[in-house]
Design a protein around this motif. Structure first.
Motif, PDB file in Angstrom:
ATOM      1  N   ASN A 105      35.942   7.819  -6.503  1.00 46.00           N
ATOM      2  CA  ASN A 105      36.128   6.377  -6.597  1.00 46.00           C
ATOM      3  C   ASN A 105      37.453   6.094  -7.283  1.00 46.00           C
ATOM      4  N   VAL A 106      38.157   5.084  -6.813  1.00 42.41           N
ATOM      5  CA  VAL A 106      39.434   4.683  -7.398  1.00 42.41           C
ATOM      6  C   VAL A 106      39.315   3.276  -7.962  1.00 42.41           C
ATOM      7  N   ASP A 148      33.628  12.072 -14.029  1.00 44.12           N
ATOM      8  CA  ASP A 148      34.888  12.421 -14.688  1.00 44.12           C
ATOM      9  C   ASP A 148      36.026  11.532 -14.182  1.00 44.12           C
ATOM     10  N   GLU A 149      36.796  10.971 -15.108  1.00 47.11           N
ATOM     11  CA  GLU A 149      37.902  10.079 -14.764  1.00 47.11           C
ATOM     12  C   GLU A 149      39.243  10.695 -15.127  1.00 47.11           C
ATOM     13  N   TYR A 150      40.264  10.383 -14.293  1.00 48.53           N
ATOM     14  CA  TYR A 150      41.612  10.894 -14.519  1.00 48.53           C
ATOM     15  C   TYR A 150      42.624   9.790 -14.228  1.00 48.53           C
ATOM     16  N   PRO A 151      43.685   9.686 -15.035  1.00 45.51           N
ATOM     17  CA  PRO A 151      44.723   8.675 -14.778  1.00 45.51           C
ATOM     18  C   PRO A 151      45.431   8.957 -13.454  1.00 45.51           C
ATOM     19  N   LEU A 152      45.671   7.907 -12.695  1.00 48.19           N
ATOM     20  CA  LEU A 152      46.230   8.089 -11.355  1.00 48.19           C
ATOM     21  C   LEU A 152      47.613   7.469 -11.206  1.00 48.19           C
ATOM     22  N   GLN A 153      48.282   7.914 -10.164  1.00 45.76           N
ATOM     23  CA  GLN A 153      49.505   7.318  -9.656  1.00 45.76           C
ATOM     24  C   GLN A 153      49.291   7.057  -8.167  1.00 45.76           C
ATOM     25  N   PHE A 154      49.622   5.857  -7.713  1.00 48.27           N
ATOM     26  CA  PHE A 154      49.470   5.517  -6.295  1.00 48.27           C
ATOM     27  C   PHE A 154      50.709   5.993  -5.536  1.00 48.27           C
ATOM     28  N   ILE A 155      50.498   6.934  -4.605  1.00 48.01           N
ATOM     29  CA  ILE A 155      51.625   7.481  -3.837  1.00 48.01           C
ATOM     30  C   ILE A 155      51.903   6.630  -2.606  1.00 48.01           C
ATOM     31  N   GLY A 156      50.859   6.341  -1.825  1.00 48.87           N
ATOM     32  CA  GLY A 156      51.047   5.568  -0.600  1.00 48.87           C
ATOM     33  C   GLY A 156      49.769   5.519   0.202  1.00 48.87           C
ATOM     34  N   SER A 157      49.864   4.979   1.429  1.00 54.95           N
ATOM     35  CA  SER A 157      48.661   4.803   2.237  1.00 54.95           C
ATOM     36  C   SER A 157      48.939   5.054   3.712  1.00 54.95           C
ATOM     37  N   GLU A 158      47.899   5.513   4.384  1.00 54.65           N
ATOM     38  CA  GLU A 158      47.913   5.681   5.835  1.00 54.65           C
ATOM     39  C   GLU A 158      47.094   4.551   6.453  1.00 54.65           C
ATOM     40  N   PRO A 215      39.865   8.841   2.151  1.00 51.73           N
ATOM     41  CA  PRO A 215      39.699   8.091   3.404  1.00 51.73           C
ATOM     42  C   PRO A 215      38.848   6.837   3.220  1.00 51.73           C
ATOM     43  N   HIS A 216      39.157   5.813   3.999  1.00 60.29           N
ATOM     44  CA  HIS A 216      38.345   4.592   4.014  1.00 60.29           C
ATOM     45  C   HIS A 216      38.366   4.029   5.420  1.00 60.29           C
ATOM     46  N   SER A 217      37.697   2.925   5.644  1.00 57.64           N
ATOM     47  CA  SER A 217      37.528   2.401   7.004  1.00 57.64           C
ATOM     48  C   SER A 217      38.848   2.046   7.677  1.00 57.64           C
ATOM     49  N   GLY A 218      39.867   1.693   6.887  1.00 53.38           N
ATOM     50  CA  GLY A 218      41.139   1.296   7.475  1.00 53.38           C
ATOM     51  C   GLY A 218      42.202   2.378   7.482  1.00 53.38           C
ATOM     52  N   GLY A 219      41.865   3.567   7.004  1.00 50.68           N
ATOM     53  CA  GLY A 219      42.846   4.655   6.940  1.00 50.68           C
ATOM     54  C   GLY A 219      42.580   5.562   5.755  1.00 50.68           C
ATOM     55  N   ALA A 220      43.550   5.662   4.857  1.00 53.06           N
ATOM     56  CA  ALA A 220      43.387   6.511   3.675  1.00 53.06           C
ATOM     57  C   ALA A 220      44.412   6.135   2.621  1.00 53.06           C
ATOM     58  N   ILE A 221      44.044   6.368   1.363  1.00 49.74           N
ATOM     59  CA  ILE A 221      44.997   6.230   0.264  1.00 49.74           C
ATOM     60  C   ILE A 221      45.328   7.621  -0.261  1.00 49.74           C
ATOM     61  N   LEU A 222      46.542   7.791  -0.734  1.00 49.80           N
ATOM     62  CA  LEU A 222      46.983   9.038  -1.362  1.00 49.80           C
ATOM     63  C   LEU A 222      47.348   8.735  -2.797  1.00 49.80           C
ATOM     64  N   VAL A 223      46.657   9.399  -3.720  1.00 51.35           N
ATOM     65  CA  VAL A 223      46.923   9.185  -5.137  1.00 51.35           C
ATOM     66  C   VAL A 223      47.167  10.528  -5.817  1.00 51.35           C
ATOM     67  N   ALA A 224      48.066  10.545  -6.774  1.00 47.95           N
ATOM     68  CA  ALA A 224      48.254  11.695  -7.651  1.00 47.95           C
ATOM     69  C   ALA A 224      47.460  11.432  -8.922  1.00 47.95           C
ATOM     70  N   PHE A 225      47.034  12.497  -9.593  1.00 47.63           N
ATOM     71  CA  PHE A 225      46.339  12.301 -10.857  1.00 47.63           C
ATOM     72  C   PHE A 225      46.617  13.465 -11.794  1.00 47.63           C
ATOM     73  N   SER A 226      46.494  13.194 -13.075  1.00 43.77           N
ATOM     74  CA  SER A 226      46.811  14.167 -14.116  1.00 43.77           C
ATOM     75  C   SER A 226      45.642  14.266 -15.082  1.00 43.77           C
ATOM     76  N   GLY A 227      45.841  15.025 -16.176  1.00 48.93           N
ATOM     77  CA  GLY A 227      44.790  15.154 -17.167  1.00 48.93           C
ATOM     78  C   GLY A 227      43.705  16.140 -16.812  1.00 48.93           C
ATOM     79  N   VAL A 228      43.939  16.961 -15.802  1.00 48.69           N
ATOM     80  CA  VAL A 228      42.944  17.956 -15.386  1.00 48.69           C
ATOM     81  C   VAL A 228      43.079  19.200 -16.266  1.00 48.69           C
ATOM     82  N   PRO A 229      42.083  20.100 -16.258  1.00 48.64           N
ATOM     83  CA  PRO A 229      42.186  21.318 -17.062  1.00 48.64           C
ATOM     84  C   PRO A 229      43.435  22.125 -16.727  1.00 48.64           C
ATOM     85  N   SER A 230      44.026  22.730 -17.743  1.00 52.84           N
ATOM     86  CA  SER A 230      45.266  23.479 -17.552  1.00 52.84           C
ATOM     87  C   SER A 230      45.094  24.653 -16.595  1.00 52.84           C
TER      88      SER A 230
END
Length: 248
Positions: free
Chosen positions: A59-60, A72-82, A156-171
């Motif tokens: 979920n975003v 589990d939540e992680y900070p995101l960056q919005f890259i773009g969309s299809e 993916p979603h009904s109209g295409g897809a979103i691409l997001v980057a995220f950080s804060g994951v285990p090293s």
């Protein structure tokens, strides 16, 4: 000295990027640029899938600036969309949704580097998707050239897809791979993607922190067991002809 000068040696004591070295890469070439980012991001994405996503629901929340997998939540960056309706890509920096500038910072920095290096796919707001220019490959570039440690996710979603980057994951997601994993990943990538094999191999070794040296047209990579990566010329390019563990 040529690209395959005998005994030319490159060593790394920590993570390095081929973009920060004197490696002769043409930064205006998508083909070379993508080849340099692919290996690193394949390692990261494989580990992220196993250790973070783990097949859980996603979920975003753009207002909060987070992506969640399960609880589990992680900070995101919005890259773009299809967009499925017209089969197009739209960069996040175009910001038609009026997102907080903080969550399009990665997209903005990707655009600036595209302007600096003359990479049109990074500076054109919207264009048609194809096998080369799609959300996955553009996210590989955006995350691959960043100095920060990012994973990415295609939602993916009904109209295409979103691409997001995220950080804060285990090293551990960014841990180096061993010779066996390097061989498997390399063979997988050169079969699936149109890439420069030499740039791919050297950039992955640099990021992995693996010392290596050239012997003629062969890289000797110093994993627990040395690995020989042999190249042959194919027109103006070089391709991998074999990858072998040196026993003994």
């Amino acid at each position: 000295m040529g690209l395959f000068s005998k005994k030319e040696k490159k060593q790394t004591s920590d993570r390095k990027s081929i973009f920060d070295s004197d490696y002769p890469i043409d930064k205006s070439s998508w083909y070379q640029f993508f080849s340099a980012c692919l290996g690193k991001m394949m390692v990261i994405q494989n580990a992220c899938s196993e250790q973070v996503v783990r097949g859980r629901d996603w979920n975003v929340d753009f207002s909060a600036g987070v992506i969640s997998f399960g609880g589990d939540e992680y900070p995101l960056q919005f890259i773009g969309s299809e967009a499925a309706s017209d089969n197009t890509w739209l960069w996040g920096w175009e910001n038609i949704n009026g997102f907080d500038e903080r969550i399009i910072a990665l997209a903005e920095s990707t655009k600036r580097l595209g302007e600096l290096w003359g990479l049109e796919p990074l500076t054109t707001a919207e264009f048609e998707l194809d096998e080369t220019f799609n959300g996955h490959n553009l996210a590989i570039i955006a995350c691959g050239i960043s100095r920060e440690e990012f994973c990415y996710y295609r939602g993916p979603h009904s109209g295409g897809a979103i691409l997001v980057a995220f950080s804060g994951v285990p090293s551990q997601v960014f841990s180096p791979i061993d010779g066996k994993e390097f061989t498997h990943l390399t063979l997988q990538c050169i079969q699936k993607f149109h890439i420069d094999h030499k740039i791919f191999a050297e950039s992955l070794l640099l990021w992995n922190g693996t010392e290596y040296e050239w012997e003629g047209n062969c890289i000797k990579a110093h994993f627990d067991r040395d690995l020989n990566i042999e190249f042959e010329q194919a027109g103006e390019c070089w391709r991998i002809s074999s990858v072998k563990t040196i026993l003994g």
